[in-house]
Design an enzyme around this catalytic site. Structure first.
Site, PDB file in Angstrom:
ATOM      1  N   TYR A 176       0.843  -1.208   0.000  1.00 21.61           N
ATOM      2  CA  TYR A 176       0.000   0.000   0.000  1.00 21.61           C
ATOM      3  C   TYR A 176       0.876   1.257   0.000  1.00 21.61           C
ATOM      4  CZ  TYR A 176      -4.049   2.935   1.239  1.00 21.61           C
ATOM      5  OH  TYR A 176      -5.049   3.883   1.250  1.00 21.61           O
TER       6      TYR A 176
HETATM    7  P1  NAD Z   1     -13.737   1.591  -0.110  1.00 18.72           P
HETATM    8  O1  NAD Z   1     -13.188   0.210  -0.005  1.00 18.72           O
HETATM    9  O2  NAD Z   1     -15.034   1.933   0.549  1.00 18.72           O
HETATM   10  O3  NAD Z   1     -13.834   2.005  -1.645  1.00 18.72           O
HETATM   11  C1  NAD Z   1     -12.965   1.557  -2.643  1.00 18.72           C
HETATM   12  C2  NAD Z   1     -13.790   1.289  -3.901  1.00 18.72           C
HETATM   13  O4  NAD Z   1     -12.886   0.941  -4.963  1.00 18.72           O
HETATM   14  C3  NAD Z   1     -14.764   0.118  -3.729  1.00 18.72           C
HETATM   15  O5  NAD Z   1     -16.085   0.510  -4.070  1.00 18.72           O
HETATM   16  C4  NAD Z   1     -14.231  -0.937  -4.688  1.00 18.72           C
HETATM   17  O6  NAD Z   1     -15.232  -1.729  -5.288  1.00 18.72           O
HETATM   18  C5  NAD Z   1     -13.504  -0.081  -5.718  1.00 18.72           C
HETATM   19  N1  NAD Z   1     -12.510  -0.863  -6.465  1.00 18.72           N
HETATM   20  C6  NAD Z   1     -11.569  -1.693  -5.971  1.00 18.72           C
HETATM   21  N2  NAD Z   1     -10.888  -2.272  -6.959  1.00 18.72           N
HETATM   22  C7  NAD Z   1     -11.394  -1.781  -8.125  1.00 18.72           C
HETATM   23  C8  NAD Z   1     -11.114  -2.001  -9.512  1.00 18.72           C
HETATM   24  N3  NAD Z   1     -10.156  -2.861  -9.900  1.00 18.72           N
HETATM   25  N4  NAD Z   1     -11.826  -1.328 -10.431  1.00 18.72           N
HETATM   26  C9  NAD Z   1     -12.807  -0.478 -10.045  1.00 18.72           C
HETATM   27  N5  NAD Z   1     -13.139  -0.243  -8.758  1.00 18.72           N
HETATM   28  C10 NAD Z   1     -12.437  -0.885  -7.813  1.00 18.72           C
HETATM   29  O7  NAD Z   1     -12.593   2.545   0.442  1.00 18.72           O
HETATM   30  P2  NAD Z   1     -12.516   4.146   0.574  1.00 18.72           P
HETATM   31  O8  NAD Z   1     -12.182   4.424   1.975  1.00 18.72           O
HETATM   32  O9  NAD Z   1     -13.681   4.799  -0.045  1.00 18.72           O
HETATM   33  O10 NAD Z   1     -11.207   4.405  -0.298  1.00 18.72           O
HETATM   34  C11 NAD Z   1     -11.174   5.155  -1.482  1.00 18.72           C
HETATM   35  C12 NAD Z   1      -9.731   5.572  -1.772  1.00 18.72           C
HETATM   36  O11 NAD Z   1      -9.245   6.355  -0.695  1.00 18.72           O
HETATM   37  C13 NAD Z   1      -8.744   4.411  -1.930  1.00 18.72           C
HETATM   38  O12 NAD Z   1      -7.854   4.708  -2.988  1.00 18.72           O
HETATM   39  C14 NAD Z   1      -8.022   4.405  -0.611  1.00 18.72           C
HETATM   40  O13 NAD Z   1      -6.729   3.835  -0.730  1.00 18.72           O
HETATM   41  C15 NAD Z   1      -7.983   5.872  -0.290  1.00 18.72           C
HETATM   42  N6  NAD Z   1      -7.795   6.189   1.130  1.00 18.72           N
HETATM   43  C16 NAD Z   1      -8.720   5.822   2.063  1.00 18.72           C
HETATM   44  C17 NAD Z   1      -8.504   6.132   3.389  1.00 18.72           C
HETATM   45  C18 NAD Z   1      -9.489   5.748   4.447  1.00 18.72           C
HETATM   46  O14 NAD Z   1      -9.118   5.740   5.610  1.00 18.72           O
HETATM   47  N7  NAD Z   1     -10.717   5.427   4.099  1.00 18.72           N
HETATM   48  C19 NAD Z   1      -7.351   6.825   3.774  1.00 18.72           C
HETATM   49  C20 NAD Z   1      -6.436   7.189   2.792  1.00 18.72           C
HETATM   50  C21 NAD Z   1      -6.674   6.876   1.478  1.00 18.72           C
END
Ligand code: NAD
Length: 262
Positions: free
Chosen positions: A157
């Site tokens: 990650y």
């Molecule tokens: P989440 O798991 O709720 O959402 C991620 C989404 O990406 C899901 O709906 C999933 O189906 C989709 N996805 C995964 N693989 C895919 C693919 N191959 N093609 C299309 N869609 C795909 O998580 P989130 O918290 O909403 O995260 C969104 C982004 O924010 C991510 O990139 C994550 O790394 C980043 N992020 C999240 C946090 C946190 O704490 N939530 C912190 C920092 C960064």
């Protein structure tokens, strides 16, 4: 902060996830059309229903960001449905498993890189081509504070999010002449949501020197590491996307915005 996005359209990958949803609601509430791309068709369909109250153009396209053809097809479908797209939120991502470096599984490392690096590349390239041909716009790539300071037990990650910040800097330079701004966002502890729950449980399960074995204690340990002593909300992430896309950020490109509570 609220900005008017009247008459504009945003495309959001990972649009069925927690941050995708909060961002979709924010932009729709401020007048923008919203197109969701995600693997998860069922959740997208539910979200489209929820967004209907805003009376803005909506679309949802099933898409696997790791596949160039899938991204290209979704972009053409989106364009056919809503015409112009002004903003692309390159947000789909996968957190990976939690394991120490000496135990990190190679197949999961590959999966994280496929989604968070190759996937971000395919979407960035498609977005760049569309915005180049349509006279400019703004892209926000979803990084993470893990791409600024690698956390323990998250080798793949961290690698993937450092890569997102690097791609953002290069793309900002490459695309500036087309009137395209490219920035990245680096939240750390955001919740409640899938990723927050998952990381407290999985960090506990690793059994490292950094976290307790009880996920409830891990939650507190993590929160205590934040100067503001709380999680960030999904809305506070949407605030960052909104600002970076808005005209208020018109002279900001290649920038990584940390959303970390200090
Ligand atoms: P989440 O798991 O709720 O959402 C991620 C989404 O990406 C899901 O709906 C999933 O189906 C989709 N996805 C995964 N693989 C895919 C693919 N191959 N093609 C299309 N869609 C795909 O998580 P989130 O918290 O909403 O995260 C969104 C982004 O924010 C991510 O990139 C994550 O790394 C980043 N992020 C999240 C946090 C946190 O704490 N939530 C912190 C920092 C960064």
């Amino acid at each position: 902060a609220t900005y008017s996005f009247e008459g504009k359209t945003i495309l959001i990958t990972g649009g069925a996830g927690d941050i995708g949803k909060a961002t979709a609601q924010r932009f729709a509430a401020n007048g923008a059309g919203v197109v969701l791309l995600d693997l998860n068709e069922t959740k997208m369909a539910e979200m489209v229903q929820e967004l209907e109250e805003y009376n803005v153009p909506l679309g949802a396209f099933q898409c696997d960001v790791t596949l160039a053809d899938s991204v290209a097809n979704a972009f053409s479908g989106a364009m056919a449905q809503v015409g112009q797209i002004d903003y692309i939120f390159n947000n789909a991502g996968y957190q990976g498993v939690f394991a120490k470096t000496d135990e990190y599984p190679a197949d999961d490392f590959q999966k994280v890189i496929d989604i968070n690096v190759i996937g971000v590349f395919h979407v960035l390239k498609a977005a760049a081509q569309h915005l180049r041909d349509s006279g400019g716009g703004a892209i926000v790539n979803m990084a993470s504070h893990a791409g600024v300071d690698g956390p323990p037990n998250m080798l793949a990650y961290a690698a993937s999010k450092f890569a997102v910040i690097g791609m953002t800097q290069t793309a900002a330079k490459d695309l500036a002449a087309y009137g395209i701004r490219v920035n990245s966002l680096s939240p750390s502890l955001i919740g409640p949501g899938v990723m927050w729950t998952r990381q407290t449980e999985l960090q506990a399960a690793v059994g490292s020197q950094y976290f307790d074995l009880d996920p409830k204690v891990v939650e507190q340990q993590m929160i205590n590491s934040v100067p503001m002593r709380r999680l960030g909300s999904l809305e506070e992430v949407a605030n960052g996307v909104s600002f970076l896309m808005s005209d208020e950020a018109s002279y900001i490109t290649g920038f990584n915005l940390d959303i970390t509570g200090g």
